[in-house]
Design a protein around this motif. Sequence first.
Motif, mmCIF file in Angstrom:
data_model
loop_
_atom_site.group_PDB
_atom_site.id
_atom_site.type_symbol
_atom_site.label_atom_id
_atom_site.label_comp_id
_atom_site.label_asym_id
_atom_site.label_seq_id
_atom_site.Cartn_x
_atom_site.Cartn_y
_atom_site.Cartn_z
ATOM 1 N N PHE A 12 -6.565 18.188 18.727
ATOM 2 C CA PHE A 12 -7.256 17.908 19.953
ATOM 3 C C PHE A 12 -8.394 18.751 20.145
ATOM 4 N N GLU A 13 -8.337 20.151 20.004
ATOM 5 C CA GLU A 13 -9.271 20.825 20.484
ATOM 6 C C GLU A 13 -10.540 21.016 19.488
ATOM 7 N N ASP A 14 -10.150 20.606 18.183
ATOM 8 C CA ASP A 14 -11.252 20.511 17.154
ATOM 9 C C ASP A 14 -12.148 19.150 17.545
ATOM 10 N N TYR A 15 -11.370 18.074 17.865
ATOM 11 C CA TYR A 15 -12.090 16.962 18.344
ATOM 12 C C TYR A 15 -13.025 17.093 19.561
ATOM 13 N N MET A 16 -12.506 18.064 20.370
ATOM 14 C CA MET A 16 -13.364 18.102 21.741
ATOM 15 C C MET A 16 -14.447 19.086 21.215
ATOM 16 N N VAL A 17 -14.345 19.889 20.430
ATOM 17 C CA VAL A 17 -15.716 20.446 19.825
ATOM 18 C C VAL A 17 -16.724 19.617 19.192
ATOM 19 N N LEU A 18 -16.339 18.673 18.469
ATOM 20 C CA LEU A 18 -17.036 17.702 17.832
ATOM 21 C C LEU A 18 -17.727 16.813 18.842
ATOM 22 N N ILE A 19 -16.845 16.296 19.737
ATOM 23 C CA ILE A 19 -17.239 15.391 20.878
ATOM 24 C C ILE A 19 -18.379 16.145 21.869
ATOM 25 N N LYS A 20 -18.428 17.304 22.246
ATOM 26 C CA LYS A 20 -19.082 18.088 22.833
ATOM 27 C C LYS A 20 -20.578 18.097 22.340
ATOM 28 N N GLY A 21 -20.574 18.315 21.001
ATOM 29 C CA GLY A 21 -21.771 18.492 20.156
ATOM 30 C C GLY A 21 -22.615 17.207 19.999
ATOM 31 N N TRP A 22 -21.388 16.113 19.825
ATOM 32 C CA TRP A 22 -22.278 14.642 19.895
ATOM 33 C C TRP A 22 -22.794 14.316 21.350
ATOM 34 N N LEU A 23 -22.153 14.597 22.360
ATOM 35 C CA LEU A 23 -22.549 14.151 23.742
ATOM 36 C C LEU A 23 -24.000 15.003 24.025
ATOM 37 N N LYS A 24 -24.182 16.430 23.556
ATOM 38 C CA LYS A 24 -25.239 17.202 23.811
ATOM 39 C C LYS A 24 -26.292 16.729 22.895
ATOM 40 N N ASN A 25 -26.198 16.251 21.768
ATOM 41 C CA ASN A 25 -27.312 15.796 20.739
ATOM 42 C C ASN A 25 -27.915 14.297 21.025
ATOM 43 N N GLU A 26 -26.911 13.437 21.575
ATOM 44 C CA GLU A 26 -27.050 12.010 21.564
ATOM 45 C C GLU A 26 -26.917 11.245 22.891
ATOM 46 N N ILE A 27 -26.250 11.748 23.753
ATOM 47 C CA ILE A 27 -25.838 11.185 24.975
ATOM 48 C C ILE A 27 -26.519 11.679 26.087
ATOM 49 N N LYS A 28 -27.252 10.970 26.809
ATOM 50 C CA LYS A 28 -28.093 11.634 27.997
ATOM 51 C C LYS A 28 -27.315 11.663 29.396
ATOM 52 N N ARG A 29 -26.211 10.668 29.420
ATOM 53 C CA ARG A 29 -25.586 10.429 30.728
ATOM 54 C C ARG A 29 -24.092 10.614 30.234
ATOM 55 N N TYR A 30 -23.246 11.495 30.840
ATOM 56 C CA TYR A 30 -22.022 11.396 30.368
ATOM 57 C C TYR A 30 -21.077 12.174 31.455
ATOM 58 N N SER A 31 -19.738 11.987 31.413
ATOM 59 C CA SER A 31 -18.831 12.611 32.359
ATOM 60 C C SER A 31 -17.688 12.757 31.483
ATOM 61 N N TRP A 32 -16.823 14.063 31.543
ATOM 62 C CA TRP A 32 -15.342 13.832 31.007
ATOM 63 C C TRP A 32 -14.615 15.028 31.638
ATOM 64 N N SER A 33 -13.422 14.843 31.576
ATOM 65 C CA SER A 33 -12.211 15.851 31.761
ATOM 66 C C SER A 33 -11.217 15.583 31.018
ATOM 67 N N ILE A 34 -10.390 16.629 31.105
ATOM 68 C CA ILE A 34 -9.177 16.610 30.302
ATOM 69 C C ILE A 34 -8.040 16.708 31.421
ATOM 70 N N GLU A 35 -7.067 15.682 31.202
ATOM 71 C CA GLU A 35 -6.187 15.465 32.336
ATOM 72 C C GLU A 35 -4.921 16.070 31.630
ATOM 73 N N PHE A 36 -4.095 16.794 32.466
ATOM 74 C CA PHE A 36 -2.702 17.178 32.145
ATOM 75 C C PHE A 36 -3.002 18.288 31.115
ATOM 76 N N ASP A 37 -4.037 18.886 31.081
ATOM 77 C CA ASP A 37 -4.118 20.006 30.294
ATOM 78 C C ASP A 37 -3.026 21.098 30.130
ATOM 79 N N GLU A 38 -2.666 21.606 28.760
ATOM 80 C CA GLU A 38 -1.712 22.508 28.612
ATOM 81 C C GLU A 38 -0.461 21.921 28.801
ATOM 82 N N THR A 39 -0.505 20.708 28.441
ATOM 83 C CA THR A 39 1.162 20.083 28.525
ATOM 84 C C THR A 39 0.952 18.920 27.233
ATOM 85 N N ILE A 40 2.210 18.347 26.985
ATOM 86 C CA ILE A 40 2.126 17.711 25.915
ATOM 87 C C ILE A 40 1.422 16.262 26.077
ATOM 88 N N ASN A 41 1.136 15.937 27.278
ATOM 89 C CA ASN A 41 0.442 14.679 27.673
ATOM 90 C C ASN A 41 -1.013 15.009 27.845
#
Length: 269
Positions: free
Chosen positions: A18-47
């Motif tokens: 999950f954390e690896d996916y987050m790193v790649l997603i952040k890179g993709w957003l920074k390079n290609e997406i001009k408008r975005y919004s994200w949040s991690i829900e239930f962080d530090e839990t199994i959900n």
Amino acid sequence: MSQYLITLRCHQNDTQLFEDYMVLIKGWLKNEIKRYSWSIEFDETINRHIHLLIQGDYRDSDKVRRRLTTKEFKSIQINLNKSKTILANALRIDKVKEMPQKALGYTQKWSCQRRDHLGFTDQEIVDAVEFYYTTSRLEKSQVISNDWKHVNSKNFHAIVTDYAKKNDLNLKDSDIICLHMQSNYHTFIGMSIKDMERGFKELRLTHKCSSQADEYSASQQAHAQEKSYDMYMEDDIKDLLSYIKSLKDTNIKLNIPMNVFNIHKKYDY
């Protein structure tokens, strides 16, 4: 430009994936997406999962999905084969067709610690979050909840016993139990008074708290059933004897078994 709401959740044991996916997603957003919004829900839990809103030139959700499985995301595909995460179930992409402000607020909920956005002003975020919470509360208030439990002859014994036990009620007090249950969303519609009285009587007998009246009534009922059975059998025997007598003047020979012959003598008035 279209907006898409992306939800990503990995298997509960695949925290690093999950954390690896987050790193790649952040890179993709920074390079290609001009408008975005994200949040991690239930962080530090199994959900743990991410909600991501993007605005781009993608024609449909399949185009977005394809982008999230190509180029830099190919390395994720290799790791998926070694993990318990199934991408088809882990990745959901929906096109935002109405209330984009609510979708934006959904991805910036105050309860989420890790969150970020680009292309939206702080005031837009605040307004969107308030809009999300307000509309969600109003929608919830319009839902008609059915908290009533229907008690019938099939579940009467189990439900009443369980309710009396949980609320420390005595099965002798049937009227109090009924009122107590009805005030707590239990209905007896469809059950007759006679059925309910019989049900409570059986519960009292089963739980050793019956009265002499209950025991007398139970014995009388058993006696009545036995008497009814005897009367039913006697009627059948009388019909059989009448049939045998009707055959006496015929040439038909009857081989009457001994037990039937004995009954014949007993009831041959």
